[in-house]
Design an enzyme around this catalytic site. Structure first.
Site, PDB file in Angstrom:
ATOM      1  N   CYS A 190      29.076 -25.390  25.489  1.00 13.37           N
ATOM      2  CA  CYS A 190      29.136 -24.455  26.609  1.00 13.37           C
ATOM      3  C   CYS A 190      27.752 -24.304  27.225  1.00 13.37           C
ATOM      4  O   CYS A 190      26.913 -23.548  26.735  1.00 13.37           O
ATOM      5  CB  CYS A 190      29.654 -23.100  26.141  1.00 13.37           C
ATOM      6  SG  CYS A 190      29.696 -21.870  27.465  1.00 13.37           S
ATOM      7  N   CYS A 200      27.036 -20.760  28.456  1.00 12.92           N
ATOM      8  CA  CYS A 200      26.735 -19.758  27.427  1.00 12.92           C
ATOM      9  C   CYS A 200      25.395 -20.037  26.756  1.00 12.92           C
ATOM     10  O   CYS A 200      24.584 -19.145  26.561  1.00 12.92           O
ATOM     11  CB  CYS A 200      27.807 -19.735  26.334  1.00 12.92           C
ATOM     12  SG  CYS A 200      29.433 -20.257  26.821  1.00 12.92           S
ATOM     13  N   ASP A 201      25.188 -21.296  26.356  1.00 17.47           N
ATOM     14  CA  ASP A 201      24.057 -21.611  25.489  1.00 17.47           C
ATOM     15  C   ASP A 201      22.888 -22.283  26.202  1.00 17.47           C
ATOM     16  O   ASP A 201      21.813 -22.449  25.619  1.00 17.47           O
ATOM     17  CB  ASP A 201      24.516 -22.517  24.329  1.00 17.47           C
ATOM     18  CG  ASP A 201      25.533 -21.818  23.440  1.00 17.47           C
ATOM     19  OD1 ASP A 201      25.540 -20.566  23.462  1.00 17.47           O
ATOM     20  OD2 ASP A 201      26.311 -22.493  22.763  1.00 17.47           O
TER      21      ASP A 201
END
Lengths: 344, 72, 409
Positions: C133, C136-137
Site C-alpha cells: 500500500c 499507507c506506507d
C-alpha cells in the site's frame, strides 16, 4: 383449478422440492410433500359434495380455495381421508370467539390444540392412548400440522412478521390427539359439549403445550385433586388474569381413581374452581397492579383460575401410568367444537 | 386501520418490533397507515424512559397531525 | 423468500458497493460484507487516474465515501464480518465470522489478495520493508529507495505515487508491462522512476528489516539496495471461497459475464477471471452484477433454483400454491363516514398493554397543547389480546376526526 393457483417450478424435482419450498417461505422447516395438482385433486375427492364454508383467514384476509386448502393438507403429509378433520378444525379456528387474529399476533406461545372425538378417531388411527401428545402417530402428526400450515400459508402468519410469539412452543409444529373415550369413565367430551353420541367432532383452542401432573402416590380422588389443583394454580399463566378456557386431560388411571371415589366431570369442575387458586402473596405487587388494570381482583386472599367452573374442560387421554396434564390457554380464545363433515 | 377506512385520521403508535406486523396487516387491508414508530419496548419502562418515548413520539406526531389537518 | 437477505455481497470495494447499491435500488434486501473497511483496492490508493473519465483524476477517499453513502442511501446494510465460505444452494449459505446467513443471490467482489513474491523470509518482512500500500506506507520511505514489482495498472499507479516521496523507485516488470500508454508516459516522465523489464526478484536481503533484493534480468543477477519493496504480483482471487465455482490459475472465479456456474452466485470486479483492473471497469462490472442479482431474484424463485440445479433431469414440478386465496368481500360491513366531526374532536384509543395508555396520554397531551384542544376523548380495548369492539369503533369513527391509536408493543 385456476391458472393462478398453479405454480410452475421448472427444473425442480421431488428431490430439490424441499430446498425450493424453504426458499419460498413455505412449510414449517420440516420437509413437506410437493402439492402437485394430481395429489391435490386426489385429496379433494374426500371432500366431494362438501362445501369448505371457510371465511377469510387473518391476517391476510384471504379466503382459501378448495385447492389451496387441500395443498396445505398434502404438504403436511395428510391422506385424503384426513381432510374432513382438517376442515372441521380450520372452520373452528375461524369462529370469531377463537380469536385467530389475536392468537397469531400474540407474543404468547399458544398453538392450535386440536382434540378429536367420535368414530373418525378409529377410522383414521388418531391416537388418544399412549404418547398421544407425542410423536409417532401419523394421523395426529399430519392433521395438527395441516391446520397450522393453512394459517401460516393462506393467512400469511409467518414467524417473525405476523407471528410474534416471544418463544413459541413445540406444539406449534403440530398438536392433535383423540380423546380416549374407550377408557374414560365419563361421557365423551363432545357429547358433554352437546354433540350426539357417535358423531365425530373436532375441538380447538389456542393453548400452550401440556403441563404434566405427576401423582404416583395418591390413591384417592381427594389426594389426586390436591396435586391437580396445585398444578393448575400457576402464577405465570394467562388463565390467571386474561382468564379464558383451560383443559384438564386426565390419564385413564387418574380418571378411574376419581370416578371410583364418586367424582364426575361436572363435580370435578366445581371442585377445582374452588380449590385451584393462587395466593395473592405469590404474585408480585407490580403484577397485582397489572391484573387490576385487566379488571382482575382476588377473591379474598386468592386469585381463581379463569372466570368460573365452566372454563375448565375435562377429558381423558393417554395410556397406562399415573400422569395427567393441565393445558393452559392464551386466555383470549375459546374452545370451539365443530362436527367433522361427512360426504353426502 | 378500520378507523382510517372510515375516514378518521388514525395515527398508529407502534413499537419498532411490531412495525412489520402493522405493515403486513396494512398491506392485507390495502390501506396506507400513518405510523409513528417508538423504540421497543414500552412495557416495563421507568418514568424517565417513558418521558423519552413520549418526546420522541410527539416529535413525529405533531408535524404529521398538522399535515393531516392542512390537507383537509 | 425466507432467506436472511435477498442479496449478500462479499467485498465492499468499488464493484461490491456498486452491485449492492444496484440491487438495493431495485427494492431488494442487501447486505455488503467486508472484513475490513469499505473501499477495497481504493483504500490503498490516494488518487485514481482516468476516473470518472479518461484523463481525469479523482480522490480515492471521496470516491469511497460517495460509493458507501449511495449504497447506504439505497438501503444496503454494511457488515464488517469476514465471509469464510459460500455454498450456492439455493438458497445460498454464507459462513461468516458472526455465524451463517442465507441469501437468494451472492455477489462475490472480494478483489484480489495482497501481492506476494513467494520467496523465503517474505512473510517475516511484511510490515518491515515489504508493503502493498503506497498510499499507507509510502511516507515511511521518504527520501529512501524502493522497488515495485508488477506489470499491471495498479503497479504503475503505486509506483507513481511512491515517486512523490521515495528517493528512487525501481519498477521490476517480470515480462513486459501491461499498463496503458498514458501511465507509460507518466512513468517515463517521472524523474526518480526506472522501469526494468524482464526482471524478477530471486532473493530478499536483510535481517529483521528489508535491506535489498536480488534481481534477475536478461543481463544477469544483480543486487539492488532498497528499503521498501512493493510486490503486486502473485495476487490471488477468492478461488475456493465458493463451492462448485471453478477458478483460474490466479484463483479468480471463472464466469460467463457476471454469472458463475452456480445459479445463485455472481462475480464482479477484480475477483472475476479476465477482469480489467480499473475503477471504471469495476463500476461497470458491479452494476452488471447487481442487475444480474436482481434478475436471479426476480425470476420466479423456482427458476432461480433451477439455474442452480440445472443438472437435475426432468421437466420440473407443477404445484398448487399453498398460499393462494381470494380476497374477502371488502364492502361487507362498511359504515358511512361519521358526520360533523371537526379537528377539535380528537381521541386516544389504547390497547391496554402496560404503559400504552401512559404513552398515549403523554403524546396526546402534547397534541392537545399544540392545537389548544379543550379535551381529548379516550377509549380502550378491554385487553390487548381481544379485537377492538365494533361498537367502540363505530362510536370513535362517528364522534371524532382523529384518533391516536396504540397498537403494538
Amino acid at each position: 383449478m385456476s391458472e393462478a393457483e398453479v405454480v410452475e417450478l421448472p427444473g425442480v424435482t421431488e428431490e430439490s422440492w424441499h430446498e425450493v419450498a424453504w426458499e419460498r417461505g413455505w412449510g414449517d422447516g420440516l420437509p413437506t410433500v410437493p402439492p402437485t395438482p394430481e395429489r391435490v385433486a386426489a385429496a379433494l375427492e374426500a371432500l366431494d359434495g362438501i362445501e369448505l364454508e371457510l371465511g377469510p383467514v387473518p391476517p391476510s384476509g384471504l379466503v382459501p380455495t378448495r385447492e389451496s386448502f387441500a395443498a396445505n393438507a398434502v404438504m403436511a403429509g395428510c391422506r385424503p381421508a384426513d381432510l374432513p378433520v382438517v376442515l372441521a378444525a380450520v372452520r373452528a379456528l375461524l369462529a370469531p370467539e377463537y380469536n385467530l387474529h389475536g392468537v397469531l399476533a400474540t407474543t404468547h406461545p399458544c398453538a392450535p390444540l386440536v382434540i378429536v372425538n367420535g368414530p373418525v378417531r378409529t377410522s383414521l388411527g388418531i391416537n388418544g392412548g399412549t404418547n398421544c401428545f407425542g410423536q409417532g402417530t401419523r394421523a395426529n402428526a399430519v392433521i395438527g400440522r395441516a391446520v397450522q400450515l393453512v394459517t401460516t400459508h393462506v393467512g400469511g402468519a409467518r414467524p417473525g412478521s405476523m407471528d410474534r410469539s416471544t418463544q413459541g412452543g413445540p406444539a406449534k409444529y403440530t398438536w392433535c390427539f383423540g380423546e380416549n373415550e374407550e377408557e374414560s369413565p365419563f361421557e365423551p367430551f363432545s357429547v358433554r359439549r352437546g354433540f350426539a353420541p357417535g358423531e365425530s367432532t373436532v375441538t380447538v383452542a389456542a393453548c400452550e403445550g401440556p403441563h404434566n401432573i405427576n401423582d404416583h402416590g395418591s390413591t384417592t380422588g381427594e389426594g389426586l385433586l390436591m396435586t391437580i389443583a396445585g398444578t393448575m394454580a400457576q402464577t405465570g399463566s394467562n388463565n390467571l388474569y386474561v382468564k379464558g378456557p383451560h383443559f384438564l386431560v386426565l390419564g385413564p388411571e387418574h380418571a378411574a381413581t376419581l370416578h371410583r371415589d364418586g367424582w364426575t366431570a361436572e363435580s370435578l369442575r366445581e371442585r377445582l374452581w374452588e380449590q385451584a387458586r393462587v395466593p395473592v402473596s405469590k404474585v408480585s405487587e407490580e403484577n397485582q397492579r397489572q391484573f387490576e388494570d385487566w379488571g382482575v381482583q382476588p377473591e379474598g386472599e386468592l386469585y381463581p383460575v379463569s372466570t368460573g367452573p365452566d372454563m375448565l374442560h375435562i377429558l381423558v387421554a393417554g395410556g397406562a401410568g399415573k400422569h395427567s396434564a393441565w393445558i393452559p390457554s392464551f386466555g383470549a380464545t375459546a374452545a370451539v367444537t365443530r362436527a367433522v363433515p361427512e360426504r353426502p | 386501520m378500520e378507523l382510517e377506512k372510515r375516514g378518521v385520521v388514525a395515527p398508529l403508535l407502534v413499537t419498532s418490533t411490531f412495525l412489520p406486523l402493522v405493515e403486513a396487516q396494512a398491506k392485507a387491508r390495502r390501506v396506507t397507515p400513518r405510523v409513528i414508530v417508538v423504540p421497543h419496548p414500552v412495557g416495563g419502562l421507568n418514568e424517565q424512559e417513558l418521558v423519552e418515548r413520549i418526546e420522541a413520539a410527539a416529535g413525529a406526531l405533531l408535524p404529521l397531525a398538522d399535515a393531516a389537518r392542512e390537507g383537509q | 423468500m425466507s432467506t436472511d437477505w435477498d442479496v449478500a455481497v462479499v467485498g465492499a470495494g468499488v464493484a461490491g458497493l456498486t452491485a449492492a447499491r444496484e440491487a438495493a435500488e431495485a427494492g431488494l434486501r442487501v447486505v455488503a460484507y467486508d472484513r475490513m473497511a469499505p473501499g477495497g483496492q481504493l483504500v490503498n490508493l490516494t488518487s485514481v487516474h482516468d476516473h470518472p473519465r479518461p484523463g481525469e483524476v479523482a480522490e480515492s477517499a471521496g470516491l469511497v465515501s460517495r460509493l458507501v453513502a449511495e449504497a447506504e442511501a439505497a438501503g444496503v446494510v454494511m457488515a464488517f464480518d469476514e465471509v469464510t465460505r459460500v455454498r450456492p444452494g439455493p438458497p445460498a449459505r454464507l459462513e461468516t465470522s458472526e455465524g451463517a446467513v442465507t441469501a437468494g443471490a451472492v455477489v462475490v467482489a472480494t478483489g484480489l489478495g495482497a501481492g506476494r513474491l513467494g520467496l523465503p523470509g517474505e512473510e517475516q518482512l511484511v510490515g518491515r520493508g515489504i508493503s502493498t500500500c503506497a498510499g499507507c506506507d509510502g511516507p515511511l520511505f521518504r527520501g529512501r529507495p524502493v522497488a515495485v514489482v508488477g506489470d499491471d495498472e495498479w503497479t504503475a499507479e503505486e509506483a507513481l505515487e511512491l515517486a512523490e516521496v521515495a528517493s528512487a523507485v525501481t519498477v521490476l516488470v517480470p515480462g513486459e508491462p501491461r499498463w496503458n500508454d498514458d501511465r507509460a508516459r507518466r512513468l517515463a516522465a517521472a524523474e526518480r522512476v526506472e522501469v526494468l523489464t524482464g526482471a524478477s526478484v530471486t532473493a530478499l536481503r536483510g535481517e529483521g528489516l528489508l535491506a535489498g533484493v536480488v534481481v534477475a534480468t536478461p543481463g544477469g543477477e544483480r543486487e539492488l539496495a532498497v528499503d521498501g519493496l512493493f510486490p503486486y504480483v502473485g495476487r490471488r482471487g477468492p478461488g475456493g471461497l465458493v463451492e462448485e465455482v471453478p477458478a483460474d490459475d490466479a484463483g479468480r472465479l471463472r464466469a460467463d459475464g457476471e454469472r458463475t456456474a452456480a445459479g445463485t452466485v455472481l462475480v464482479a470486479g477484480d475477483a472475476r477471471s479476465g477482469a480489467v483492473q480499473s475503477v471504471t471497469a469495476a463500476v461497470d462490472d458491479g452494476a452488471a452484477a447487481g442487475e444480474a442479482a436482481v434478475a436471479v431474484l426476480r425470476t420466479a424463485a423456482g427458476e432461480a433454483s433451477a439455474a442452480g440445479l440445472r443438472t437435475a433431469a426432468g421437466p420440473g414440478l407443477r404445484i398448487v400454491d399453498p398460499t393462494y386465496g381470494v380476497p374477502a368481500d371488502e364492502a361487507e360491513g362498511a359504515v358511512a363516514v361519521g358526520g360533523g366531526a371537526d379537528w377539535t374532536e380528537v381521541a386516544l384509543f389504547s390497547n391496554s398493554k402496560p404503559n400504552a395508555t401512559e404513552l398515549l396520554r403523554g403524546v396526546g397531551g402534547r397534541l392537545q397543547e399544540h392545537w389548544a384542544l379543550p379535551e381529548l376523548g379516550f377509549a380502550s380495548k378491554p385487553n390487548a389480546s381481544a379485537a377492538a369492539d365494533k361498537d367502540v369503533i363505530d362510536w370513535l369513527s362517528q364522534r371524532y376526526k382523529m384518533v391516536l391509536v396504540a397498537v403494538g408493543d
